[in-house]
Design a protein around this motif. Structure first.
Motif, PDB file in Angstrom:
ATOM      1  N   PRO A  29       9.382 -17.899 -27.825  1.00 17.47           N
ATOM      2  CA  PRO A  29       9.985 -16.829 -28.934  1.00 17.47           C
ATOM      3  C   PRO A  29       9.996 -17.615 -30.703  1.00 17.47           C
ATOM      4  CG  PRO A  29      11.663 -18.151 -27.935  1.00 17.47           C
ATOM      5  CD  PRO A  29      10.131 -18.068 -27.238  1.00 17.47           C
ATOM      6  N   THR A  30       9.653 -18.835 -30.551  1.00 14.91           N
ATOM      7  CA  THR A  30       9.582 -20.089 -31.632  1.00 14.91           C
ATOM      8  C   THR A  30       8.489 -19.556 -32.615  1.00 14.91           C
ATOM      9  OG1 THR A  30       8.975 -22.007 -30.744  1.00 14.91           O
ATOM     10  CG2 THR A  30      11.752 -21.590 -30.690  1.00 14.91           C
ATOM     11  N   CYS A  33       4.545 -17.324 -36.890  1.00 13.55           N
ATOM     12  CA  CYS A  33       3.250 -16.912 -37.959  1.00 13.55           C
ATOM     13  C   CYS A  33       2.422 -16.385 -37.379  1.00 13.55           C
ATOM     14  CB  CYS A  33       3.353 -18.461 -39.040  1.00 13.55           C
ATOM     15  SG  CYS A  33       3.143 -19.768 -38.084  1.00 13.55           S
ATOM     16  N   VAL A  34       1.620 -16.243 -37.962  1.00 13.22           N
ATOM     17  CA  VAL A  34       0.012 -15.672 -37.526  1.00 13.22           C
ATOM     18  C   VAL A  34      -0.809 -16.519 -36.813  1.00 13.22           C
ATOM     19  CG1 VAL A  34       0.246 -13.127 -38.312  1.00 13.22           C
ATOM     20  CG2 VAL A  34      -1.145 -15.104 -39.777  1.00 13.22           C
ATOM     21  N   THR A  35      -0.602 -17.772 -37.445  1.00 17.41           N
ATOM     22  CA  THR A  35      -1.296 -18.758 -37.025  1.00 17.41           C
ATOM     23  C   THR A  35      -0.893 -19.172 -35.842  1.00 17.41           C
ATOM     24  OG1 THR A  35      -0.474 -20.311 -37.933  1.00 17.41           O
ATOM     25  CG2 THR A  35      -1.976 -19.487 -38.960  1.00 17.41           C
ATOM     26  N   CYS A  36       0.308 -19.446 -35.199  1.00 15.60           N
ATOM     27  CA  CYS A  36       1.447 -20.092 -34.195  1.00 15.60           C
ATOM     28  C   CYS A  36       0.383 -20.202 -32.800  1.00 15.60           C
ATOM     29  CB  CYS A  36       2.776 -19.821 -34.129  1.00 15.60           C
ATOM     30  SG  CYS A  36       3.784 -20.317 -35.777  1.00 15.60           S
ATOM     31  N   PRO A  37       0.102 -18.740 -32.536  1.00 24.14           N
ATOM     32  CA  PRO A  37      -0.761 -18.374 -31.426  1.00 24.14           C
ATOM     33  C   PRO A  37      -1.737 -18.938 -31.487  1.00 24.14           C
ATOM     34  CG  PRO A  37      -0.264 -16.869 -31.597  1.00 24.14           C
ATOM     35  CD  PRO A  37      -0.038 -17.363 -33.498  1.00 24.14           C
ATOM     36  N   PHE A  57       1.581 -13.168 -31.267  1.00 24.86           N
ATOM     37  CA  PHE A  57       2.491 -13.154 -31.677  1.00 24.86           C
ATOM     38  C   PHE A  57       3.247 -12.418 -32.382  1.00 24.86           C
ATOM     39  CE2 PHE A  57       4.576 -12.496 -36.291  1.00 24.86           C
ATOM     40  CZ  PHE A  57       4.913 -13.390 -36.924  1.00 24.86           C
ATOM     41  N   GLU A  58       2.441 -11.266 -32.059  1.00 28.32           N
ATOM     42  CA  GLU A  58       4.248  -9.876 -32.225  1.00 28.32           C
ATOM     43  C   GLU A  58       4.377  -9.866 -31.061  1.00 28.32           C
ATOM     44  OE1 GLU A  58      -0.146  -9.218 -34.947  1.00 28.32           O
ATOM     45  OE2 GLU A  58       0.377  -9.023 -32.523  1.00 28.32           O
ATOM     46  N   THR A  59       4.106 -10.049 -29.781  1.00 31.74           N
ATOM     47  CA  THR A  59       4.832  -9.421 -28.537  1.00 31.74           C
ATOM     48  C   THR A  59       6.119 -11.466 -28.279  1.00 31.74           C
ATOM     49  OG1 THR A  59       3.654 -10.244 -27.447  1.00 31.74           O
ATOM     50  CG2 THR A  59       4.249  -8.296 -28.051  1.00 31.74           C
TER      51      THR A  59
END
Length: 91
Positions: A29-30, A33-37, A57-59
């Motif tokens: 859940p944390t 941002c789109v680079t986190c994955p 990221f979206e889910t």
């Protein structure tokens, strides 16, 4: 007698060769941002026994395929937590 021992040994070692991979879904859940994955995926792929990790990221989910004889769900969640993204097993 040697043949029986050899066949028994081969049979035992082949059991692990046919172990099916296990797939789990982790909630992360944390990821905000789109680079986190990318960070989460790298952390998971560095765990011994992980053969595949798909992080979205979206889910905010990570779908991980691994050899349960080499690692555990606990090790997977520890890897994401150590990377800064605590995760839990999605039920």
């Amino acid at each position: 007698m040697k043949k029986i021992a050899l066949l028994s040994l081969l049979a035992l070692t082949s059991l692990t060769a046919f172990a099916a991979p296990k797939t789990v879904t982790l909630e992360v859940p944390t990821m905000n941002c789109v680079t986190c994955p990318f960070t989460v995926k790298k952390a998971l792929k560095n765990v011994e026994g992980v053969s595949k990790a798909e992080v979205t990221f979206e889910t905010k989910l990570a779908v991980v395929t691994f050899d349960d004889e080499k690692t555990t769900v606990k090790a997977l969640t520890e890897a994401t937590t150590n990377a800064g993204y605590p995760s839990t097993l999605k039920e």
